[in-house]
Design a protein around this motif. Structure first.
Motif, short mmCIF file in Angstrom:
data_model
loop_
_atom_site.label_atom_id
_atom_site.label_comp_id
_atom_site.label_asym_id
_atom_site.label_seq_id
_atom_site.Cartn_x
_atom_site.Cartn_y
_atom_site.Cartn_z
N UNK A 34 4.10 17.69 53.89
CA UNK A 34 4.71 18.87 55.07
C UNK A 34 6.26 18.35 56.17
N UNK A 35 7.39 18.51 55.45
CA UNK A 35 8.14 17.70 55.93
C UNK A 35 9.35 19.24 56.17
N UNK A 36 9.58 18.90 57.71
CA UNK A 36 10.74 20.20 57.78
C UNK A 36 11.24 20.90 57.09
N UNK A 41 20.17 15.33 51.14
CA UNK A 41 19.28 14.19 50.71
C UNK A 41 18.23 14.06 51.39
N UNK A 42 18.31 13.54 52.67
CA UNK A 42 17.35 13.05 53.61
C UNK A 42 16.05 13.53 53.49
N UNK A 43 15.96 15.12 54.26
CA UNK A 43 14.57 15.66 54.14
C UNK A 43 13.72 15.38 52.37
N UNK A 77 14.84 20.96 51.44
CA UNK A 77 13.26 21.26 51.69
C UNK A 77 12.84 22.43 51.83
N UNK A 78 12.98 23.23 51.19
CA UNK A 78 12.36 24.66 51.73
C UNK A 78 10.81 25.42 51.63
#
Length: 156
Positions: A34-36, A41-43, A77-78
């Motif tokens: 679970x990533x916001x 690149x960081x996410x 990231x989505x």
């Protein structure tokens, strides 16, 4: 004379922020990190680092192949999935972690040659599922990435 409100030193604040940033993301059903939602690149790297077990190595390998093939690749990231795209063309590929495999979605997969093997409910999308003991045909994957990056992508 009014008293100033006491304030924690900046050093203490940065320690708290570092602790917050160091928290390991939780895993959703099926082991997907679970990533916001975020651009860059960081996410994507945070997602890859949080992929459980052998899947993290697969994520690193896929990310490196995509970057090498499309040096100007755009990342985000989505919906708890890394997306790869080309500026002004949209997203061409997504990655998602499941309990027993990593799924790579080519959003215009039916236009690729050869067509990736995994069918989708979406008429254009095709998948490649990578299991722990599967070998990745890097030459074929790179060919698909190159083709996909040159097609109009998804606007998400």
């Amino acid at each position: 004379m009014a008293r100033k409100a006491s304030r924690k030193p900046a050093k203490a604040e940065s320690k708290v922020a570092a602790k917050r940033g160091a928290a390991k993301p939780s895993l959703l059903a099926g082991g997907n990190p679970q990533i916001a939602k975020a651009e860059g690149n960081a996410p994507v790297q945070a997602y890859i680092a949080a992929m459980p077990g052998w899947k993290s190595e697969v994520g690193q390998r896929l990310d490196a192949l995509i970057e090498r093939t499309v040096p100007s690749v755009r990342k985000a990231v989505k919906w708890n999935s890394p997306l790869y795209g080309v500026e002004d063309r949209g997203w061409f590929l997504g990655v998602h972690c499941f309990a027993k495999y990593v799924k790579v979605a080519f959003f215009r997969g039916t236009s690729l040659r050869p067509v990736p093997p995994g069918k989708s409910r979406s008429k254009d999308t095709r998948y490649v599922d990578i299991h722990e003991d599967d070998g990745l045909d890097e030459a074929q994957f790179v060919a698909w990435v190159k083709q996909a990056s040159q097609l109009p992508g998804e606007r998400m």
